[in-house]
Design a protein around this motif. Structure first.
Motif, short mmCIF file in Angstrom:
data_model
loop_
_atom_site.label_atom_id
_atom_site.label_comp_id
_atom_site.label_asym_id
_atom_site.label_seq_id
_atom_site.Cartn_x
_atom_site.Cartn_y
_atom_site.Cartn_z
N ALA A 66 -5.83 -5.54 12.51
CA ALA A 66 -4.99 -6.73 12.31
C ALA A 66 -4.70 -7.46 13.61
O ALA A 66 -4.13 -8.56 13.58
N VAL A 67 -5.07 -6.90 14.75
CA VAL A 67 -4.82 -7.55 16.04
C VAL A 67 -5.79 -8.72 16.20
O VAL A 67 -7.00 -8.55 16.07
N PRO A 68 -5.27 -9.92 16.45
CA PRO A 68 -6.15 -11.07 16.64
C PRO A 68 -7.12 -10.84 17.81
O PRO A 68 -6.73 -10.40 18.88
N GLY A 69 -8.38 -11.09 17.57
CA GLY A 69 -9.41 -10.92 18.58
C GLY A 69 -9.98 -9.52 18.68
O GLY A 69 -10.90 -9.29 19.47
N PHE A 70 -9.49 -8.59 17.86
CA PHE A 70 -9.98 -7.21 17.97
C PHE A 70 -11.44 -7.09 17.55
O PHE A 70 -12.13 -6.17 17.98
N ASP A 127 -17.78 -7.58 23.27
CA ASP A 127 -17.67 -7.68 24.72
C ASP A 127 -16.27 -7.46 25.27
O ASP A 127 -16.00 -7.78 26.41
N ARG A 128 -15.36 -6.91 24.50
CA ARG A 128 -13.99 -6.68 24.96
C ARG A 128 -13.66 -5.19 24.87
O ARG A 128 -14.27 -4.43 24.12
N PHE A 129 -12.63 -4.80 25.62
CA PHE A 129 -12.22 -3.41 25.72
C PHE A 129 -10.72 -3.35 25.48
O PHE A 129 -9.97 -4.12 26.08
N PHE A 130 -10.30 -2.45 24.61
CA PHE A 130 -8.89 -2.39 24.21
C PHE A 130 -8.32 -1.00 24.49
O PHE A 130 -8.98 0.02 24.27
N MET A 150 9.58 -8.78 19.10
CA MET A 150 8.85 -7.60 18.68
C MET A 150 9.08 -7.37 17.19
O MET A 150 10.16 -7.57 16.68
N ALA A 151 8.04 -6.90 16.53
CA ALA A 151 8.12 -6.64 15.10
C ALA A 151 8.98 -5.40 14.85
O ALA A 151 9.15 -4.55 15.71
N ALA A 152 9.51 -5.34 13.65
CA ALA A 152 10.39 -4.23 13.30
C ALA A 152 9.61 -2.91 13.25
O ALA A 152 10.08 -1.90 13.75
N VAL A 153 8.43 -2.93 12.66
CA VAL A 153 7.64 -1.72 12.53
C VAL A 153 6.29 -1.95 13.22
O VAL A 153 5.53 -2.83 12.84
N LEU A 154 6.01 -1.13 14.22
CA LEU A 154 4.77 -1.26 14.98
C LEU A 154 3.96 0.02 14.90
O LEU A 154 4.51 1.12 14.87
N PHE A 155 2.65 -0.15 14.88
CA PHE A 155 1.76 0.98 15.07
C PHE A 155 1.68 1.29 16.56
O PHE A 155 1.52 2.43 16.97
N GLY A 156 1.78 0.22 17.36
CA GLY A 156 1.72 0.37 18.80
C GLY A 156 1.51 -0.97 19.47
O GLY A 156 1.73 -2.03 18.88
N LEU A 157 1.06 -0.92 20.71
CA LEU A 157 0.74 -2.12 21.49
C LEU A 157 -0.69 -2.00 21.99
O LEU A 157 -1.13 -0.93 22.39
N ALA A 158 -1.40 -3.14 21.99
CA ALA A 158 -2.79 -3.17 22.41
C ALA A 158 -2.96 -4.10 23.60
O ALA A 158 -2.45 -5.22 23.60
N ALA A 159 -3.66 -3.63 24.60
CA ALA A 159 -4.00 -4.44 25.77
C ALA A 159 -5.50 -4.69 25.75
O ALA A 159 -6.29 -3.76 25.53
N GLU A 160 -5.89 -5.93 25.97
CA GLU A 160 -7.31 -6.32 25.94
C GLU A 160 -7.80 -6.51 27.37
O GLU A 160 -7.17 -7.20 28.17
N PHE A 161 -8.94 -5.91 27.68
CA PHE A 161 -9.53 -6.00 29.02
C PHE A 161 -10.91 -6.64 28.95
O PHE A 161 -11.61 -6.53 27.95
N SER A 167 -6.15 -9.11 29.72
CA SER A 167 -6.22 -10.51 29.28
C SER A 167 -5.01 -10.83 28.42
O SER A 167 -4.38 -11.87 28.59
N THR A 168 -4.71 -9.95 27.48
CA THR A 168 -3.56 -10.12 26.61
C THR A 168 -2.97 -8.76 26.25
O THR A 168 -3.66 -7.74 26.31
N VAL A 169 -1.70 -8.80 25.85
CA VAL A 169 -1.05 -7.62 25.27
C VAL A 169 -0.50 -8.08 23.93
O VAL A 169 0.23 -9.08 23.86
N ARG A 170 -0.88 -7.37 22.88
CA ARG A 170 -0.45 -7.76 21.53
C ARG A 170 0.13 -6.56 20.80
O ARG A 170 -0.21 -5.42 21.06
N GLU A 171 0.99 -6.89 19.83
CA GLU A 171 1.54 -5.87 18.96
C GLU A 171 0.50 -5.47 17.93
O GLU A 171 -0.27 -6.30 17.46
N VAL A 172 0.53 -4.20 17.58
CA VAL A 172 -0.32 -3.70 16.49
C VAL A 172 0.61 -3.39 15.34
O VAL A 172 1.36 -2.41 15.39
#
Length: 178
Positions: free
Chosen positions: A132-136, A142-145, A1-12, A170-175
């Protein structure tokens, strides 16, 4: 996990899964949530607790304020400050005041509508950390976050990531915070 995060993003993949994820996140006690979708989802907005004041109320209020100011200014200038009797017309000639009053009311309603839209949409915001989230970029196709922000009282990166994984994205990524 990154030191400073805005949050976490889940892609549906589907809007239904996003709506279910929002509901489950609310039930789990998360409060700082954002949902991104290529089209409006009323159920997701309701789940996030978004309540919009009807725009016509704001526009009508601004129109009334603008019309009152315009009519009052015309009355004051023509009947009080600089009374000028031309051709025997009354000093308070209200029919002559109506066209300018209506024009100003429409102008105020339009400006209030524009400013309300910009404020409610959070614009102008040229950059959001979620970009900055890959695939955002697919959030407009056609994706939902669903994003759980770092400022949430229950946000703990590992526990939050496990919770998001349990929602079946589909994925969970750091923001990253930027």
């Amino acid at each position: 996990m990154a030191a400073v995060l805005f949050g976490l993003a889940a892609e549906f993949d589907t809007p239904e899964r996003l709506v279910q994820a929002v509901e489950r996140a609310r039930e789990a006690g998360y409060t700082k949530l954002e949902a991104f979708s290529p089209f409006p989802l009323k159920q997701a907005a309701d789940g996030l607790g978004e309540r919009a004041l009807p725009l016509f109320v704001i526009a009508a209020g601004a129109a009334l304020v603008g019309a009152s100011i315009q009519y009052g200014a015309q009355f004051y200038l023509n009947a009080v400050d600089y009374p000028l009797n031309v051709g025997g017309r009354p000093l308070h000639s209200w029919p002559a005041f109506i066209p300018a009053t209506l024009i100003v009311a429409i102008l105020w309603a339009g400006v209030a509508t524009l400013l309300t839209f910009l404020f409610r949409a959070g614009l102008p915001r040229l950059h959001h950390p979620v970009f900055a989230v890959p695939g955002f970029e697919r959030a407009s196709e056609d994706r939902f976050f669903l994003v759980i922000e770092h400022g949430d009282p229950q946000f703990e990166p590992q526990r939050c990531a496990a919770f998001l994984e349990s929602l079946g994205p589909s994925t969970v990524r750091e923001v990253p915070a930027s």
